[in-house]
Motif scaffolding. Structure first.
Motif, PDB file in Angstrom:
ATOM      1  N   LEU A  96       6.327   9.136  18.314  1.00 19.30           N
ATOM      2  CA  LEU A  96       5.334   8.511  17.426  1.00 19.30           C
ATOM      3  C   LEU A  96       5.100   7.046  17.757  1.00 19.30           C
ATOM      4  O   LEU A  96       4.704   6.260  16.898  1.00 19.30           O
ATOM      5  CB  LEU A  96       5.707   8.662  15.942  1.00 19.30           C
ATOM      6  CG  LEU A  96       5.704  10.083  15.403  1.00 19.30           C
ATOM      7  CD1 LEU A  96       6.093  10.085  13.929  1.00 19.30           C
ATOM      8  CD2 LEU A  96       4.351  10.753  15.581  1.00 19.30           C
ATOM      9  N   ARG A  97       5.352   6.682  19.014  1.00 19.65           N
ATOM     10  CA  ARG A  97       4.915   5.373  19.483  1.00 19.65           C
ATOM     11  C   ARG A  97       3.428   5.482  19.816  1.00 19.65           C
ATOM     12  O   ARG A  97       2.987   6.507  20.351  1.00 19.65           O
ATOM     13  CB  ARG A  97       5.718   4.945  20.709  1.00 19.65           C
ATOM     14  CG  ARG A  97       7.176   4.644  20.392  1.00 19.65           C
ATOM     15  CD  ARG A  97       8.000   4.421  21.629  1.00 19.65           C
ATOM     16  NE  ARG A  97       8.155   5.650  22.377  1.00 19.65           N
ATOM     17  CZ  ARG A  97       9.261   5.971  23.072  1.00 19.65           C
ATOM     18  NH1 ARG A  97      10.286   5.145  23.091  1.00 19.65           N
ATOM     19  NH2 ARG A  97       9.313   7.107  23.730  1.00 19.65           N
ATOM     20  N   LEU A  98       2.693   4.441  19.512  1.00 20.17           N
ATOM     21  CA  LEU A  98       1.243   4.489  19.645  1.00 20.17           C
ATOM     22  C   LEU A  98       0.721   3.380  20.543  1.00 20.17           C
ATOM     23  O   LEU A  98       1.332   2.309  20.646  1.00 20.17           O
ATOM     24  CB  LEU A  98       0.564   4.318  18.276  1.00 20.17           C
ATOM     25  CG  LEU A  98       1.100   5.074  17.076  1.00 20.17           C
ATOM     26  CD1 LEU A  98       0.391   4.603  15.808  1.00 20.17           C
ATOM     27  CD2 LEU A  98       0.947   6.579  17.260  1.00 20.17           C
ATOM     28  N   LEU A 105       0.828  -1.198   0.000  1.00 22.59           N
ATOM     29  CA  LEU A 105       0.000   0.000   0.000  1.00 22.59           C
ATOM     30  C   LEU A 105       0.868   1.255   0.000  1.00 22.59           C
ATOM     31  O   LEU A 105       1.987   1.267   0.510  1.00 22.59           O
ATOM     32  CB  LEU A 105      -0.903   0.005   1.235  1.00 22.59           C
ATOM     33  CG  LEU A 105      -1.808  -1.224   1.394  1.00 22.59           C
ATOM     34  CD1 LEU A 105      -2.570  -1.153   2.707  1.00 22.59           C
ATOM     35  CD2 LEU A 105      -2.770  -1.339   0.214  1.00 22.59           C
ATOM     36  N   ASP A 106       0.313   2.322  -0.579  1.00 24.59           N
ATOM     37  CA  ASP A 106       1.031   3.595  -0.620  1.00 24.59           C
ATOM     38  C   ASP A 106       0.929   4.337   0.712  1.00 24.59           C
ATOM     39  O   ASP A 106       1.902   4.936   1.172  1.00 24.59           O
ATOM     40  CB  ASP A 106       0.452   4.493  -1.729  1.00 24.59           C
ATOM     41  CG  ASP A 106       0.563   3.852  -3.091  1.00 24.59           C
ATOM     42  OD1 ASP A 106       1.695   3.528  -3.510  1.00 24.59           O
ATOM     43  OD2 ASP A 106      -0.483   3.659  -3.752  1.00 24.59           O
ATOM     44  N   LEU A 107      -0.233   4.279   1.303  1.00 28.68           N
ATOM     45  CA  LEU A 107      -0.503   5.111   2.470  1.00 28.68           C
ATOM     46  C   LEU A 107      -1.595   4.480   3.322  1.00 28.68           C
ATOM     47  O   LEU A 107      -2.583   3.970   2.792  1.00 28.68           O
ATOM     48  CB  LEU A 107      -0.965   6.503   2.008  1.00 28.68           C
ATOM     49  CG  LEU A 107      -1.456   7.494   3.063  1.00 28.68           C
ATOM     50  CD1 LEU A 107      -0.340   7.871   4.020  1.00 28.68           C
ATOM     51  CD2 LEU A 107      -2.027   8.740   2.383  1.00 28.68           C
ATOM     52  N   THR A 108      -1.414   4.512   4.638  1.00 32.72           N
ATOM     53  CA  THR A 108      -2.479   4.165   5.575  1.00 32.72           C
ATOM     54  C   THR A 108      -2.773   5.377   6.442  1.00 32.72           C
ATOM     55  O   THR A 108      -1.850   6.047   6.916  1.00 32.72           O
ATOM     56  CB  THR A 108      -2.082   2.969   6.460  1.00 32.72           C
ATOM     57  OG1 THR A 108      -2.164   1.766   5.688  1.00 32.72           O
ATOM     58  CG2 THR A 108      -3.008   2.829   7.654  1.00 32.72           C
ATOM     59  N   ILE A 109      -4.040   5.646   6.632  1.00 36.79           N
ATOM     60  CA  ILE A 109      -4.475   6.721   7.524  1.00 36.79           C
ATOM     61  C   ILE A 109      -5.349   6.093   8.597  1.00 36.79           C
ATOM     62  O   ILE A 109      -6.342   5.431   8.301  1.00 36.79           O
ATOM     63  CB  ILE A 109      -5.214   7.825   6.755  1.00 36.79           C
ATOM     64  CG1 ILE A 109      -4.238   8.507   5.788  1.00 36.79           C
ATOM     65  CG2 ILE A 109      -5.823   8.840   7.727  1.00 36.79           C
ATOM     66  CD1 ILE A 109      -4.852   9.563   4.912  1.00 36.79           C
ATOM     67  N   ASP A 110      -4.939   6.282   9.854  1.00 39.19           N
ATOM     68  CA  ASP A 110      -5.616   5.613  10.961  1.00 39.19           C
ATOM     69  C   ASP A 110      -5.514   6.473  12.207  1.00 39.19           C
ATOM     70  O   ASP A 110      -4.642   7.347  12.311  1.00 39.19           O
ATOM     71  CB  ASP A 110      -4.972   4.236  11.201  1.00 39.19           C
ATOM     72  CG  ASP A 110      -5.897   3.268  11.926  1.00 39.19           C
ATOM     73  OD1 ASP A 110      -6.968   3.686  12.391  1.00 39.19           O
ATOM     74  OD2 ASP A 110      -5.526   2.077  12.036  1.00 39.19           O
ATOM     75  N   GLY A 111      -6.385   6.240  13.148  1.00 44.01           N
ATOM     76  CA  GLY A 111      -6.355   6.951  14.413  1.00 44.01           C
ATOM     77  C   GLY A 111      -5.452   6.268  15.416  1.00 44.01           C
ATOM     78  O   GLY A 111      -4.729   5.319  15.097  1.00 44.01           O
ATOM     79  N   ALA A 112      -5.491   6.758  16.660  1.00 46.14           N
ATOM     80  CA  ALA A 112      -4.709   6.159  17.742  1.00 46.14           C
ATOM     81  C   ALA A 112      -5.389   6.484  19.061  1.00 46.14           C
ATOM     82  O   ALA A 112      -6.069   7.505  19.199  1.00 46.14           O
ATOM     83  CB  ALA A 112      -3.284   6.679  17.741  1.00 46.14           C
ATOM     84  N   ASP A 113      -5.200   5.612  20.019  1.00 44.88           N
ATOM     85  CA  ASP A 113      -5.702   5.869  21.369  1.00 44.88           C
ATOM     86  C   ASP A 113      -4.717   6.706  22.166  1.00 44.88           C
ATOM     87  O   ASP A 113      -5.114   7.474  23.044  1.00 44.88           O
ATOM     88  CB  ASP A 113      -5.981   4.540  22.074  1.00 44.88           C
ATOM     89  CG  ASP A 113      -7.055   3.735  21.355  1.00 44.88           C
ATOM     90  OD1 ASP A 113      -8.168   4.253  21.210  1.00 44.88           O
ATOM     91  OD2 ASP A 113      -6.758   2.604  20.927  1.00 44.88           O
ATOM     92  N   GLU A 114      -3.440   6.570  21.844  1.00 46.07           N
ATOM     93  CA  GLU A 114      -2.393   7.412  22.427  1.00 46.07           C
ATOM     94  C   GLU A 114      -1.250   7.546  21.429  1.00 46.07           C
ATOM     95  O   GLU A 114      -0.969   6.625  20.659  1.00 46.07           O
ATOM     96  CB  GLU A 114      -1.839   6.812  23.725  1.00 46.07           C
ATOM     97  CG  GLU A 114      -2.733   6.952  24.933  1.00 46.07           C
ATOM     98  CD  GLU A 114      -2.071   6.536  26.234  1.00 46.07           C
ATOM     99  OE1 GLU A 114      -2.630   6.868  27.290  1.00 46.07           O
ATOM    100  OE2 GLU A 114      -1.009   5.883  26.191  1.00 46.07           O
TER     101      GLU A 114
END
Length: 231
Positions: A92-94, A78-87
């Protein structure tokens, strides 16, 4: 600006990075759903993308709104993933998995050349752990696996309740047919060490520590959206 408006602002800023013809990983959760709605408007206006959803919930919304989908087997890179995070922290650790889709989210993120995290200011933390860490586990040997997780955490000085996630009266089941242990550690000073320990436990399918996967984050607050890069 209320919470939903901030999520929309982050989603709008992320959408600017989507180009015609992209193979796009599409995340799960309330902020990711705002992105899907905005993406669908662009698709209706002629934007050509192929999306790989990270959950059945996201897939249903995409199909409802007309966003074309493929499986990850059909589009393995994939070229790009767009996703949320809880923290998200300054490196940039999630922590992800509050919605229960962490396994597919991590697989899709790892298959992507770039991952953009979209979140509001409340998700930015100095140290991960305020949000309970989801650990996806196999149903077989659940008690044994939970004890192994507790021992691994204890070796790192981490204490806190580890609860089996419920959905009403029933045990929560992921899209992959697994269960989730939510570990309330409050603070995880060494996320890499914990991730390594959890990876050694056979009954752990995956955990919600996403390390070295996010390229940058778009964080929305009262003053608008800003870009967060690893410091």
């Amino acid at each position: 600006m209320d919470a939903r408006e901030m999520k929309v602002k982050a989603a709008e800023a992320a959408l600017a990075h989507v180009e015609d013809g992209m193979r796009l990983g599409i995340g799960t959760g309330s902020t990711a759903e705002e992105f899907v709605r905005l993406l669908a408007e662009k698709v209706a206006d002629g934007l050509q993308v192929q999306g790989v959803p990270t959950s059945e919930r996201t897939a249903r919304l995409c199909l409802e709104l007309g966003v074309p989908l493929k499986s990850l087997d059909e589009l393995p890179e994939l070229d790009l993933t767009i996703d949320g995070a809880d923290e998200v922290d300054s490196q940039l650790r999630l922590i992800k998995g509050g919605g229960g889709a962490l396994l597919r989210e991590k697989i899709v993120a790892a298959a992507s050349s770039c991952m953009i995290v979209i979140a509001d200011e409340t998700k930015v933390v100095e140290t991960l752990g305020r949000f309970p860490l989801p650990v996806e586990v196999n149903a077989f040997g659940l008690t044994s696996t939970r004890m192994a997780v507790e021992r691994a955490a204890s070796r790192l000085g981490l204490n806190g309740e580890i609860k089996l996630r419920k959905s009403g009266e029933d045990t929560f089941t992921t899209d992959g047919g697994h269960h989730i242990l939510d570990a309330s550690f409050s603070r995880i000073p060494d996320a890499e060490a914990l991730a390594n320990q959890l990876n050694l436990i056979p009954g752990v399918v995956e955990h919600g520590l996403f390390i070295n996967l996010a390229s940058f984050a778009i964080i929305a607050g009262e003053a608008g959206a800003r870009t967060l890069k690893a410091q």
